[in-house]
Design an enzyme around this catalytic site. Structure first.
Site, PDB file in Angstrom:
ATOM      1  N   THR A 188    -112.627 -24.325 -98.495  1.00  0.00           N
ATOM      2  CA  THR A 188    -111.194 -24.085 -98.362  1.00  0.00           C
ATOM      3  C   THR A 188    -110.829 -23.524 -96.994  1.00  0.00           C
ATOM      4  OG1 THR A 188    -111.041 -23.670-100.739  1.00  0.00           O
ATOM      5  CG2 THR A 188    -109.229 -22.873 -99.387  1.00  0.00           C
ATOM      6  N   THR A 248    -116.976 -21.390-101.132  1.00  0.00           N
ATOM      7  CA  THR A 248    -117.367 -20.153-101.803  1.00  0.00           C
ATOM      8  C   THR A 248    -118.433 -20.323-102.880  1.00  0.00           C
ATOM      9  OG1 THR A 248    -115.570 -20.389-103.417  1.00  0.00           O
ATOM     10  CG2 THR A 248    -115.106 -19.116-101.426  1.00  0.00           C
ATOM     11  N   ASP A 249    -118.375 -21.417-103.634  1.00  0.00           N
ATOM     12  CA  ASP A 249    -119.138 -21.492-104.878  1.00  0.00           C
ATOM     13  C   ASP A 249    -120.645 -21.373-104.696  1.00  0.00           C
ATOM     14  OD1 ASP A 249    -116.875 -21.688-106.450  1.00  0.00           O
ATOM     15  OD2 ASP A 249    -116.792 -23.864-106.279  1.00  0.00           O
ATOM     16  N   LYS A 287    -120.977 -14.425-105.957  1.00  0.00           N
ATOM     17  CA  LYS A 287    -119.578 -14.657-106.282  1.00  0.00           C
ATOM     18  C   LYS A 287    -119.389 -14.320-107.751  1.00  0.00           C
ATOM     19  CE  LYS A 287    -115.886 -18.101-106.266  1.00  0.00           C
ATOM     20  NZ  LYS A 287    -115.510 -19.519-106.078  1.00  0.00           N
TER      21      LYS A 287
END
Length: 432
Positions: A88, A165-166, A243
């Site tokens: 993102t 991020t994941d 995360k």
């Protein structure tokens, strides 16, 4: 809708008054003649009938593209090598579709985040653009080899990597093992929300990342929001971070350790930990050790699970398994689905079997209950407080070295605290 003398265009930020309310957002290209398409500040798109619109104001015109000559290196500011890899944070609003598309060069980065260009001269590099779920060990190896060049470039003060991020913590763990002891910071950063949203976390994350890249923290670090507010960011150890939320801006948390530092947008850095490598400690060239053996698996144990899955991986040629075990390190050790006989057989055939905690916080201890003792007796190796993902990456990296593939050699290397992946002492202050 009244005809306007200077009508808004695609990409302009506007305020639209309809019959019963006011909406603000970015005007998108609409394929329906009687509809205006608007991206709201919360990220959602809505369609408004033109016949219902009584007034439309242009709040901000779409920014013009920055000319490349405006971004020449100044030779007065420190240089940061910035690797765009996807996610993102490496994307921007496409005003034609209402979705997002990849940033591709310094001009686009500057148009979104001009503040970081005030801190340093940014050299943009983009080895690939992928969502993190589409990355694999080949990407880790490629990225490590490119970063090695930046680390050995005397002009470069630090490195930033933008990432999805994941699966960011897989990449940060891999870079930690592959790059070894560093002579300057390697910072991975992210955003949970796209840059066109008013609640985006990308701006603070990037400016804080730039300050850390210029600091004396010579580690592979993850930098991002410390809370849901825009107060400051945390610098987190790259192989002890997870995360822990799907959408919050402070999604990442340190596991079994404290944050390295607090970073503020004005450049202020408050150190929390002192047990980290500093710029200048490593002399000479950095030599990357970028190898990986993909014949490994990360397996999560669940109640009642059949051990047949273990035989499947052996038949498929896998060399090692990291099992996320429950509690202090347990799997099924009695009844018809007893894992002990199958694990014992596989270990004798040369399969490397390691245990990691699916509880995330705390450490494994095989001596408390009999199931743990039984598993250790047949050759299962317990990996203390290591994160399962870090254990997976470490095993693949170790097996990438032919000289470390013996049962004894692999065990020794897996239990060696190579990159501070083990915490020798845990306290309640690490449980957040």
């Amino acid at each position: 809708m009244k005809k306007l003398h200077n009508p808004p265009g695609t990409g302009d930020r506007v305020e639209i008054r309809t019959n019963n309310k006011i909406e603000q957002g970015i005007l998108l290209e609409s394929y329906a003649p009687g509809i205006l398409l608007l991206k709201l500040n919360n990220g959602y798109n809505i369609g408004l009938k033109k016949e219902d619109i009584s007034e439309i104001k242009v709040l901000k015109r779409k920014e013009k593209a920055v000319e490349q000559e405006d971004l020449k290196l100044s030779s007065k500011k420190p240089i940061i090598d910035f690797y765009l890899t996807g996610g993102t944070i490496s994307s921007k609003l496409d005003p034609e579709t209402g979705g997002v598309k990849w940033l591709i060069d310094a001009k686009e980065l500057f148009s979104l985040y001009p503040e970081i260009f005030d801190v340093a001269d940014i050299r943009i590099k983009s080895p690939f653009m992928k969502a993190s779920e589409n990355m694999d060990s080949k990407d880790w190896v490629k990225l490590a080899k490119l970063i090695e060049k930046s680390l050995n470039d005397n002009q470069v003060k630090g490195v930033i990597v933008s990432h999805g991020t994941d699966f960011l913590h897989y990449t940060s763990s891999a870079l930690g093992f592959m790059l070894g002891k560093l002579n300057k910071p390697v910072v991975l950063t992210y955003s949970q929300r796209s840059s066109d949203r008013g609640s985006s976390d990308s701006r603070l994350n990037l400016i804080c990342s730039a300050h850390v890249a210029l600091s004396d923290i010579a580690e592979v670090i993850l930098v991002g929001h410390a809370s849901i507010n825009d107060s400051y960011c945390y610098a987190l150890q790259g192989n002890k971070v997870r995360k822990l939320h799907t959408s919050r801006r402070d999604a990442f948390r340190p596991i079994n350790c404290k944050p390295i530092a607090k970073i503020f947008s004005d450049g202020k850095i408050e150190r929390i930990r002192q047990d980290i490598n500093k710029r200048g400690n490593v002399k000479g060239k950095i030599k990357v050790d970028a190898v990986f053996d993909n014949r490994i698996v990360l397996l999560k144990f669940y109640p009642g699970q059949s051990p047949d899955i273990l035989n499947y991986y052996k038949k498929k040629g896998y060399r090692g398994i990291v099992i996320e075990m429950s509690g202090l390190g347990h799997v099924l050790t009695e009844g018809k689905n007893n894992w002990i006989p199958v694990l014992k057989k596989l270990i004798k055939k040369g399969m490397f079997v390691y245990a990691a905690p699916q509880t995330i916080y705390g450490r494994l201890d095989p001596y408390v209950y009999s199931p743990g003792r039984k598993l250790q007796e047949i050759g299962v190796v317990f990996l203390n407080d290591i994160l399962p993902e870090t254990a997976f990456v470490k095993l693949g990296w170790i097996l990438g070295h032919k000289s470390w593939r013996g049962s004894v050699a692999t065990k020794i290397k897996m239990l060696e605290n190579i990159n501070n992946e083990f915490n020798e002492r845990l306290g309640e202050e690490f449980l957040e």
